[in-house]
Design a protein around this motif. Structure first.
Motif, PDB file in Angstrom:
ATOM      1  N   ILE A   1       0.845  -1.212   0.000  1.00  0.00           N
ATOM      2  CA  ILE A   1       0.000   0.000   0.000  1.00  0.00           C
ATOM      3  C   ILE A   1       0.872   1.251   0.000  1.00  0.00           C
ATOM      4  O   ILE A   1       0.547   2.251  -0.650  1.00  0.00           O
ATOM      5  CB  ILE A   1      -0.958  -0.014   1.213  1.00  0.00           C
ATOM      6  CG1 ILE A   1      -2.051  -1.059   0.950  1.00  0.00           C
ATOM      7  CG2 ILE A   1      -1.581   1.349   1.443  1.00  0.00           C
ATOM      8  CD1 ILE A   1      -3.032  -1.220   2.089  1.00  0.00           C
ATOM      9  N   ASP A   2       2.016   1.211   0.717  1.00  0.00           N
ATOM     10  CA  ASP A   2       2.932   2.367   0.686  1.00  0.00           C
ATOM     11  C   ASP A   2       3.445   2.609  -0.733  1.00  0.00           C
ATOM     12  O   ASP A   2       3.570   3.753  -1.181  1.00  0.00           O
ATOM     13  CB  ASP A   2       4.112   2.114   1.626  1.00  0.00           C
ATOM     14  CG  ASP A   2       3.732   2.289   3.093  1.00  0.00           C
ATOM     15  OD1 ASP A   2       2.671   2.889   3.346  1.00  0.00           O
ATOM     16  OD2 ASP A   2       4.501   1.832   3.966  1.00  0.00           O
ATOM     17  N   LYS A   3       3.759   1.512  -1.434  1.00  0.00           N
ATOM     18  CA  LYS A   3       4.183   1.669  -2.831  1.00  0.00           C
ATOM     19  C   LYS A   3       3.062   2.278  -3.672  1.00  0.00           C
ATOM     20  O   LYS A   3       3.293   3.170  -4.495  1.00  0.00           O
ATOM     21  CB  LYS A   3       4.585   0.301  -3.416  1.00  0.00           C
ATOM     22  CG  LYS A   3       5.851  -0.291  -2.819  1.00  0.00           C
ATOM     23  CD  LYS A   3       6.138  -1.659  -3.442  1.00  0.00           C
ATOM     24  CE  LYS A   3       7.362  -2.319  -2.805  1.00  0.00           C
ATOM     25  NZ  LYS A   3       7.611  -3.665  -3.385  1.00  0.00           N
ATOM     26  N   ALA A   4       1.865   1.743  -3.428  1.00  0.00           N
ATOM     27  CA  ALA A   4       0.730   2.262  -4.197  1.00  0.00           C
ATOM     28  C   ALA A   4       0.477   3.732  -3.897  1.00  0.00           C
ATOM     29  O   ALA A   4       0.160   4.526  -4.787  1.00  0.00           O
ATOM     30  CB  ALA A   4      -0.514   1.438  -3.885  1.00  0.00           C
ATOM     31  N   ARG A   5       0.613   4.088  -2.619  1.00  0.00           N
ATOM     32  CA  ARG A   5       0.401   5.494  -2.249  1.00  0.00           C
ATOM     33  C   ARG A   5       1.464   6.391  -2.891  1.00  0.00           C
ATOM     34  O   ARG A   5       1.175   7.510  -3.330  1.00  0.00           O
ATOM     35  CB  ARG A   5       0.452   5.632  -0.733  1.00  0.00           C
ATOM     36  CG  ARG A   5       0.174   7.065  -0.263  1.00  0.00           C
ATOM     37  CD  ARG A   5      -0.014   7.133   1.227  1.00  0.00           C
ATOM     38  NE  ARG A   5       1.184   6.649   1.931  1.00  0.00           N
ATOM     39  CZ  ARG A   5       1.243   6.484   3.243  1.00  0.00           C
ATOM     40  NH1 ARG A   5       0.156   6.709   3.985  1.00  0.00           N
ATOM     41  NH2 ARG A   5       2.361   6.050   3.819  1.00  0.00           N
ATOM     42  N   GLY A   6       2.711   5.907  -2.942  1.00  0.00           N
ATOM     43  CA  GLY A   6       3.764   6.680  -3.614  1.00  0.00           C
ATOM     44  C   GLY A   6       3.444   6.885  -5.077  1.00  0.00           C
ATOM     45  O   GLY A   6       3.631   7.982  -5.629  1.00  0.00           O
ATOM     46  N   LYS A   7       2.982   5.801  -5.720  1.00  0.00           N
ATOM     47  CA  LYS A   7       2.595   5.941  -7.129  1.00  0.00           C
ATOM     48  C   LYS A   7       1.402   6.888  -7.279  1.00  0.00           C
ATOM     49  O   LYS A   7       1.314   7.654  -8.232  1.00  0.00           O
ATOM     50  CB  LYS A   7       2.246   4.574  -7.707  1.00  0.00           C
ATOM     51  CG  LYS A   7       3.446   3.628  -7.812  1.00  0.00           C
ATOM     52  CD  LYS A   7       3.021   2.272  -8.354  1.00  0.00           C
ATOM     53  CE  LYS A   7       4.207   1.317  -8.441  1.00  0.00           C
ATOM     54  NZ  LYS A   7       3.812  -0.021  -8.928  1.00  0.00           N
ATOM     55  N   ALA A   8       0.489   6.819  -6.289  1.00  0.00           N
ATOM     56  CA  ALA A   8      -0.686   7.698  -6.335  1.00  0.00           C
ATOM     57  C   ALA A   8      -0.273   9.166  -6.265  1.00  0.00           C
ATOM     58  O   ALA A   8      -0.817  10.024  -6.958  1.00  0.00           O
ATOM     59  CB  ALA A   8      -1.643   7.356  -5.197  1.00  0.00           C
ATOM     60  N   LYS A   9       0.708   9.454  -5.414  1.00  0.00           N
ATOM     61  CA  LYS A   9       1.173  10.835  -5.298  1.00  0.00           C
ATOM     62  C   LYS A   9       1.790  11.332  -6.604  1.00  0.00           C
ATOM     63  O   LYS A   9       1.601  12.476  -7.006  1.00  0.00           O
ATOM     64  CB  LYS A   9       2.189  10.936  -4.167  1.00  0.00           C
ATOM     65  CG  LYS A   9       1.567  10.892  -2.783  1.00  0.00           C
ATOM     66  CD  LYS A   9       2.626  11.140  -1.707  1.00  0.00           C
ATOM     67  CE  LYS A   9       1.991  11.174  -0.325  1.00  0.00           C
ATOM     68  NZ  LYS A   9       2.991  11.435   0.734  1.00  0.00           N
ATOM     69  N   ILE A  10       2.554  10.440  -7.224  1.00  0.00           N
ATOM     70  CA  ILE A  10       3.159  10.831  -8.509  1.00  0.00           C
ATOM     71  C   ILE A  10       2.073  11.159  -9.536  1.00  0.00           C
ATOM     72  O   ILE A  10       2.122  12.183 -10.222  1.00  0.00           O
ATOM     73  CB  ILE A  10       4.077   9.707  -9.020  1.00  0.00           C
ATOM     74  CG1 ILE A  10       5.287   9.554  -8.100  1.00  0.00           C
ATOM     75  CG2 ILE A  10       4.519   9.995 -10.460  1.00  0.00           C
ATOM     76  CD1 ILE A  10       6.166   8.345  -8.424  1.00  0.00           C
ATOM     77  N   GLN A  11       1.091  10.258  -9.620  1.00  0.00           N
ATOM     78  CA  GLN A  11       0.026  10.476 -10.581  1.00  0.00           C
ATOM     79  C   GLN A  11      -0.833  11.680 -10.192  1.00  0.00           C
ATOM     80  O   GLN A  11      -1.282  12.452 -11.044  1.00  0.00           O
ATOM     81  CB  GLN A  11      -0.846   9.218 -10.685  1.00  0.00           C
ATOM     82  CG  GLN A  11      -0.132   8.010 -11.262  1.00  0.00           C
ATOM     83  CD  GLN A  11       0.404   8.279 -12.656  1.00  0.00           C
ATOM     84  OE1 GLN A  11      -0.219   8.968 -13.450  1.00  0.00           O
ATOM     85  NE2 GLN A  11       1.584   7.747 -12.961  1.00  0.00           N
ATOM     86  N   LEU A  12      -1.041  11.849  -8.879  1.00  0.00           N
ATOM     87  CA  LEU A  12      -1.821  13.005  -8.415  1.00  0.00           C
ATOM     88  C   LEU A  12      -1.103  14.311  -8.751  1.00  0.00           C
ATOM     89  O   LEU A  12      -1.718  15.287  -9.168  1.00  0.00           O
ATOM     90  CB  LEU A  12      -2.061  12.896  -6.910  1.00  0.00           C
ATOM     91  CG  LEU A  12      -2.838  14.071  -6.274  1.00  0.00           C
ATOM     92  CD1 LEU A  12      -4.214  14.204  -6.907  1.00  0.00           C
ATOM     93  CD2 LEU A  12      -2.948  13.864  -4.763  1.00  0.00           C
ATOM     94  N   ASN A  13       0.225  14.304  -8.594  1.00  0.00           N
ATOM     95  CA  ASN A  13       0.990  15.510  -8.931  1.00  0.00           C
ATOM     96  C   ASN A  13       0.854  15.862 -10.408  1.00  0.00           C
ATOM     97  O   ASN A  13       0.821  17.033 -10.780  1.00  0.00           O
ATOM     98  CB  ASN A  13       2.462  15.317  -8.569  1.00  0.00           C
ATOM     99  CG  ASN A  13       2.692  15.387  -7.064  1.00  0.00           C
ATOM    100  OD1 ASN A  13       1.897  15.981  -6.347  1.00  0.00           O
ATOM    101  ND2 ASN A  13       3.774  14.765  -6.599  1.00  0.00           N
ATOM    102  N   LYS A  14       0.803  14.822 -11.247  1.00  0.00           N
ATOM    103  CA  LYS A  14       0.589  15.084 -12.676  1.00  0.00           C
ATOM    104  C   LYS A  14      -0.785  15.722 -12.894  1.00  0.00           C
ATOM    105  O   LYS A  14      -0.941  16.623 -13.711  1.00  0.00           O
ATOM    106  CB  LYS A  14       0.708  13.780 -13.464  1.00  0.00           C
ATOM    107  CG  LYS A  14       2.124  13.210 -13.513  1.00  0.00           C
ATOM    108  CD  LYS A  14       2.173  11.926 -14.329  1.00  0.00           C
ATOM    109  CE  LYS A  14       3.586  11.361 -14.389  1.00  0.00           C
ATOM    110  NZ  LYS A  14       3.646  10.095 -15.161  1.00  0.00           N
TER     111      LYS A  14
END
Length: 585
Positions: free
Chosen positions: A527-540
């Protein structure tokens, strides 16, 4: 050597220069594109002012070029009835009218004195012109009807005479200070450009000169006193167009040179008595000081080009002054509105920048918080499922949790974006209302605002910037759903199929705390990995949103800045006209 242009061409060139300046300024004024209706109203007022000055200048040029005599001097005789205008004109006619001399030579009979009044009011009923040859130069004299009593019947004649005249002789026949009301009336008739000489016609018949002492000098102490009163009064009323005073005795001058018509027996008797008293007609003429008028006219004809040029330049200067005053009044009438508009727009521009900056920070802060919170809740609920869910339903439960939170997370992101955009719109509208309220509260203090619809079109600016929440949220919602579906989907796969999947967890791990903890740690890591990916995509996603907000800010600020610059440019254009005309003076 370059030959100077004739007076008419010089004046025409100066009018054309003035008209060209006004036309160019009008075009520049129209070319300034105002974004809001308030500035458009001010712009319209400025254009109307320029157009009014332009039309009046064109009309004056046509009137000047077509209505004025350019090849000979024109003198208008102006004054109250019985002041002696006709007597002075008749004396000049006797001295310089070639046609008169030919008639006398042909008939041997005198014809003089017919135009001289007999004491009845309003004797000069009509506009009369007399063309003379003064020492080889053509001069036109105009006898204008009296300005007291029923002069309104002759207003057109008076205006026609003064339009043609290069100089005016105002004849005063009373031995007292001129009436101020009459002098003001003269001022209204004469406008601003005709040079004026006052002529004090000392009244008196033959009986006033039957004693030797009375024939020594026309300029007695009483005449000198009245002379100064006339000069001071006219100088005070007529200002710069007043060129001085002359004192004469017109009746004596006429009697010294005329051959009276038989029907003017009264004038003939006066002439005979004066000849007896003075002994010589030349002495009568000399005593009358009439030669001062003759020499003044001769001087004007000798310098005719400069005289007519000076007269018309004064007329042009008067037009300059009118435009300067009218332009100043136009600027003054809009000055308060311009200052309010410039201050309001500057404040509004700063507000837009602050609102957009605040919105960007708020979206970033709230979406990051939502991401952290929603992933944390998901982890807790998955851990609870590991602890308490049956083996057969665990995978379905985790898949269900991921789907639920994917939808919920998407809704939260979209809700944050939607709410912030709504707040932006509300704050911009509130700032717009504040600006409108400033104008409304000061409306009574703005010149001629009754005819002006005061409003600032911030809504027009917002509409143009594409604040279409429905379309944006649809696009943002689909993007957020796709992102979160992609991010949360692997969690279910990891739990269901990976090293910590349900199949292995069930096989001997349930009921053992260390096995459950290991499964929970694995879930946390994923989930931490997923959240990190989510932040990247959210920043985009936020980059797209920030770009839209920046475009919003740039568009509004650009239009506001243009209006501020244009409002100053409009004022500068009118002040430029003023300065150009002042430099010509």
């Amino acid at each position: 050597m370059k030959i100077p242009a004739k007076p008419k061409q010089q004046i025409q060139d100066e009018y054309n220069s003035l008209i060209e300046n006004l036309e160019n300024t009008k075009k520049e004024m129209i070319g300034l594109l105002a974004n809001n209706t308030k500035l458009q109203d001010i712009q319209h007022s400025f254009v109307e002012s320029l157009d009014s000055n332009l039309q009046s200048s064109k009309a004056l040029m046509k009137d000047t070029l077509d209505g004025m005599a350019w090849d000979n001097l024109v003198i208008a005789f102006f004054g109250e009835t019985n002041a002696g205008k006709s007597t002075i004109i008749e004396t000049l006619r006797v001295l310089f009218d070639e046609e008169r001399k030919r008639k006398i030579e042909q008939t041997g009979k005198g014809e003089d004195g017919k135009i001289v009044g007999d004491g009845q009011a309003d004797f000069t009923k009509v506009y009369d012109e007399y063309v003379l040859n003064v020492y080889g130069k053509t001069v036109t004299l105009i006898d204008v009807p009296g300005i007291e009593g029923k002069e309104e019947d002759f207003v057109d004649d008076i205006k026609r005479a003064l339009k043609q005249a290069h100089i005016v002789f105002y004849v005063q026949g009373h031995n007292k200070k001129p009436d101020v009301a009459t002098a003001e009336k003269i001022r209204r008739y004469l406008n601003d450009w005709v040079n004026v000489y006052s002529v004090y016609n000392v009244r008196g018949g033959a009986g006033n000169y039957d004693e030797v002492e009375e024939r020594k000098n026309l300029y007695t102490s009483d005449v000198d006193k009245t002379y100064l009163l006339i000069e001071d009064t006219f100088k005070d009323i007529l200002k710069d167009v007043y060129k001085g005073n002359i004192a004469i005795q017109a009746l004596l001058a006429l009697c010294s040179v005329a051959q009276f018509a038989p029907e003017r027996s009264g004038l003939k008797n006066t002439q005979n008595k004066l000849t007896t008293y003075f002994g010589d007609r030349n002495l009568i003429y000399e005593f009358s000081h009439f030669e001062e008028i003759v020499q003044l006219i001769k001087n004007k004809t000798d310098n005719f080009d400069s005289e007519i040029l000076a007269a018309n330049k004064q007329k042009l200067q008067a037009q300059y002054n009118r435009i300067i005053i009218h332009t100043a009044e136009t600027i003054g009438s809009q000055q308060h509105d311009l200052e309010l508009l410039q201050r309001g727009l500057t404040t509004y521009k700063n507000d837009v920048e602050e609102i957009v900056s605040s919105a960007k920070s708020k979206i970033k802060r709230q979406t990051n918080s939502a991401t952290k919170r929603e992933f944390g809740i998901l982890l807790n609920e998955i851990c609870d499922a590991i602890d308490y869910e049956k083996q057969s339903s665990l995978q379905d439960k985790i898949n269900q949790l991921c789907q639920q939170h994917t939808s919920k997370y998407s809704e939260q992101i979209n809700s944050i974006i939607s709410n912030v955009y709504g707040e932006i719109n509300e704050r911009l509208q509130e700032k717009q209302k504040q600006l409108l309220d400033v104008f409304k509260s000061s409306q009574k203090n703005i010149v001629k605002t009754e005819q002006i619809n005061i409003q600032f079109d911030a809504t027009v600016i917002i509409d143009e910037l594409g604040f279409s929440f429905k379309d944006f949220l649809k696009e943002g919602g689909e993007l957020a759903l796709a992102l979160t579906g992609f991010l949360f989907g692997p969690i279910a796969g990891i739990i269901g199929l990976g090293g910590y999947g349900v199949s292995k967890l069930i096989k001997g791990l349930f009921g053992k705390d260390e096995a459950k903890d290991k499964a929970k740690n694995g879930a946390k890591q994923e989930i931490d990995k997923a959240r990190g990916k989510a932040k990247i995509q959210l920043n985009k996603t936020l980059q797209v949103i920030n770009s839209q907000l920046d475009n919003l800010k740039v568009s509004i600020v650009e239009k506001i800045s243009n209006d501020i610059a244009n409002s100053k440019a409009m004022q500068d254009l009118l002040e430029g006209v003023q300065q150009t005309l002042k430099n010509k003076k």
